[in-house]
Design an enzyme around this catalytic site. Structure first.
Site, short mmCIF file in Angstrom:
data_model
loop_
_atom_site.label_atom_id
_atom_site.label_comp_id
_atom_site.label_asym_id
_atom_site.label_seq_id
_atom_site.Cartn_x
_atom_site.Cartn_y
_atom_site.Cartn_z
N GLU A 146 0.85 -1.00 -0.09
CA GLU A 146 0.04 -0.06 0.04
C GLU A 146 0.81 1.22 0.15
OE1 GLU A 146 -2.67 -0.36 3.22
OE2 GLU A 146 -3.80 -1.86 2.35
N GLU A 158 -5.52 -8.61 0.80
CA GLU A 158 -6.09 -8.19 2.13
C GLU A 158 -7.37 -7.98 1.80
OE1 GLU A 158 -4.39 -5.03 4.42
OE2 GLU A 158 -2.39 -5.77 4.24
#
Ligand code: FCB
Length: 464
Positions: free
Chosen positions: A169, A362
């Site tokens: 991320e 995720e």
């Protein structure tokens, strides 16, 4: 479909669980590990919702074998974990710490002995503090330090770990840590955030061929957090605001790695804050990868708002998020529960960017779970969340998205960054005072789903 039905996924679909070093390991000053920016950031208790720090978390450093036994008993055959740079290269860019690499050596063996396939993230936000003291990721030289750390790690583990993720991320690390100031290192400046993001993406692009060279047969990708964005209305201003939000969160981090450079509309919007790009950077960033990792949690409905309303830091987009009444939200402040957003995101990425393949790296939710009088954790809301989101993945595959696997966030209740222990994302409950683990109902459901999908544990690595 109802929640008790089990959907059939493609034969080699990977079922996994994910964690990150800072959030689970503890042992922050053992085995030669140096201080990370998160260790430092949390020394100021006012920055963390419950005033806690990552010193112990789930003590996974010492208890990972027991945790892997639990995974095996549940039937979860893949594990996405992150490697701590300050454990491998404590000075940031100097000598490799043999104790650190020995530790990961045993860690990986412990997974393989149990038939669990390792997926390793190289950078999940725990920069060595010593590098931050010299400017951190805002400084271009940090790219070289990252590459040295990456090469040492992949050379040592690459005979057994074949699935590598360069970063987790980049949006969250650069913006939450350098514009909003709510994550380490806590700066608040748009130009800094954009230069950090730029260096992360260049580092990613340079790492890809390096990893392939150090690890024959490697499969390499980047993990992005992607959100499904919808305009609040048909008004032109709302549509433009939603396009900007999508540009800032999604396209800024997808366009360059798929060879398109930065999106022109966002370059114009950012103006002088846009990062300095050196000749060749865009070619580097576009290194061909084997997969894109998608972390998906929510959709956002976006309205035009010159004041940015909810937080002054967000005025950089002249937009704000709005919520429809009665749309279920996770206990996590801003997150609507919206599985259709995952479906749409996967199809959108497949169509617009044509990645070599996709993983959901995720996905998960949080609530106030605790064992009841019967000792069990009845988190029906999470089972429903996981059932609906895995069904969305199933539908996305049926409609053409090449999704190869799904990782639930998270294996265990862990240290949720600036929220400390006040959020519980695990499918396994952890009592942080005693380190006692209790598999939640959702964990049992998840294991059953994985087991029912023809991915027998013993063959987990044979199918590589
Ligand atoms: C993601 C992070 C992960 C975890 C989840 C809830 O942004 O990658 O470490 O904190 O959110």
């Amino acid at each position: 479909m109802n929640d008790t039905q089990i959907l059939r996924f493609p034969e080699r679909f990977v079922w996994g669980a994910a964690t990150a070093s800072t959030q689970v390991d503890g042992a922050v000053a053992q085995g030669g590990k140096s201080e990370s920016i998160w260790d430092r950031f949390a020394t100021d208790a006012s920055r963390i919702a419950d005033g806690t720090n990552p010193a112990v978390t789930c003590d996974h450093y010492h208890r990972h074998r027991d945790d892997f036994d639990l995974m095996r008993s549940l039937g979860v055959p893949a594990y996405r974990f992150s490697i701590a740079w300050p454990r491998v290269v404590p000075s940031g860019d100097g000598a490799v710490n043999p104790t650190g690499l020995d530790y990961y050596d045993r860690f990986v063996d412990a997974l393989l002995e149990r038939g669990i396939r390792p997926f390793a993230t190289l950078f999940h936000w725990d920069l060595p503090q010593t590098l931050q003291d010299r400017g951190g990721w805002a400084r271009r030289e940090t790219i070289d330090a990252y590459l040295r750390y990456t090469e040492a790690t992949v050379r040592r583990l690459g005979d057994r770990v074949k699935d590598w993720m360069t970063h987790n991320e980049p949006w969250v690390f650069s913006f939450c840590g350098h514009l909003y100031g709510v994550h380490a290192p806590g700066s608040k400046d748009l130009a800094t955030a954009l230069s950090v993001a730029h260096h992360l993406l260049v580092a990613h692009g340079k790492a890809v061929p390096l990893i392939r060279e150090a690890c024959p047969g490697a499969r390499v990708g980047l993990v992005n957090n992607l959100e499904w964005i919808e305009p609040a209305s048909e008004r032109v201003e709302d549509q433009a605001a939603a396009t900007r939000w999508d540009g800032a969160f999604n396209r800024w981090f997808l366009d360059p790695i798929f060879g398109r450079g930065y999106p022109g509309d966002m370059l114009a919007w950012y103006g002088k804050a846009a990062p300095h790009v050196e000749p060749g950077d865009f070619d580097v960033m576009a290194a061909p990868t084997d997969f894109l990792g998608v972390n998906y949690y929510t959709r956002r409905i976006i309205a035009h708002d010159p004041a940015g309303r909810d937080a002054s830091e967000r005025t950089f987009l002249s937009a704000r998020q709005m919520y429809w009444p009665f749309v279920p939200r996770a206990e996590f402040d801003e997150w609507e529960v919206a599985p259709e957003g995952l479906y749409r995101t996967l199809l959108r990425v497949q169509r617009d960017y044509q990645p070599a393949s996709l993983y959901v790296t995720e996905n998960g939710t949080t609530g106030l779970d605790r064992p009841g009088a019967d000792g069990a954790v009845h988190d029906l809301y999470r089972t429903r969340y996981l059932a609906r989101h895995t069904a969305a993945v199933h539908q996305a595959i049926a409609d053409g998205a090449d999704v190869r696997g799904y990782f639930v966030w998270s294996l265990v209740d862990n240290y949720e960054w600036a929220f400390g222990f006040s959020k519980r994302f695990g499918v396994i409950h952890v009592d942080h005072a005693t380190q006692r683990r209790t598999v939640k109902d959702s964990g049992h459901w998840y294991g059953r789903t994985a087991r029912a999908n023809g991915f027998p544990l013993a063959d987990a690595n044979a199918t590589l």
